[in-house]
Motif scaffolding. Structure first.
Motif: not given
Lengths: 126, 108
Positions: A11, A13, A88, A91, A123, A125-126
């Motif tokens: 995961v 950022n 994003s 992903t 992934t 994601s912020s």
């Protein structure tokens, strides 16, 4: 065929980098070409890049040319995918795959993959 | 880059029937370097056919590939329950490697 085992899920950022590993076993590593293919959730397959470990030569899809680096550690039969400036839409599941060099001997292309890793979910994601 | 167009998008068939999947290339594959993969939910793809018509190791003979130039097809005879999946064609004639959008073979 090679047996390929990839590193675990990540995961990240947006704007960061991810490094995914792919360790090969079960056959002569130098006889194979390793490619990376990604698949966004519910979508199709997208080729990203390939590496010929015996020669350390790489081929990249133009879309990823500026953000991807493939490296191979022949001593451990491991290939690494480094993807930078994550967004994003990066992903996806990232698959490493291998195909025999002999299938495309004498050409400048890469072989289809007769063995695949289990996939690594990245992934962003912020 | 070479664009591969697969049809139909979805094929609804019963076990025992024959599935015929099409893959059309935007330009001729001079070396017939075309492969077919099967992908089941939650799994990595697996190679069925390479060089347009050569079955990969362990693939049963009910799977057959044919074609040349810009038109290729995958035929699955006598569909078994485990054959219901998504199928992708891939060209490796020219870099970048490209995949078709996939055909889903579903149980009718």
């Amino acid at each position: 065929q090679l047996h390929l085992v990839q590193s675990g899920p990540e995961v990240k950022n947006p704007g960061s980098s991810v490094k995914v590993s792919c360790k090969a076993s079960g056959n002569t590593f130098s006889d194979y070409i390793i490619t990376w293919v990604r698949q966004a959730p519910g979508q199709g397959l997208e080729w990203m890049a390939g590496i010929v470990p015996i020669f350390d030569t790489t081929k990249y899809a133009q879309k990823f040319q500026d953000r991807v680096t493939l490296t191979a550690d022949k001593s451990t039969a491991t290939v690494y995918l480094d993807l930078r400036s994550l967004r994003s839409d990066d992903t996806a599941f990232y698959f490493c795959a291998s195909g025999p060099r002999r299938w495309v001997f004498g050409s400048t292309t890469l072989p289809p993959a007769d063995s695949w890793g289990q996939g690594t979910m990245v992934t962003v994601s912020s | 880059e070479i664009v591969l167009t697969q049809s139909p998008h979805t094929l609804s068939l019963s076990p025992g029937e024959t599935a015929t999947l099409s893959c059309r290339a935007s330009q001729s594959l001079t070396s017939s370097f075309l492969a077919w993969y099967q992908q089941k939910p939650g799994q990595a793809p697996s190679l069925l056919i390479f060089a347009a018509s050569t079955r990969a190791t362990g693939i049963p003979d009910r799977f057959s590939g044919s074609g040349s130039g810009t038109g290729f097809s995958l035929t699955i005879s006598r569909l078994e329950p485990e054959d219901f999946a998504v199928y992708y064609c891939q060209q490796y004639d020219t870099l970048p490697l490209t995949f078709g959008g996939g055909t889903k073979v579903e149980i009718k």
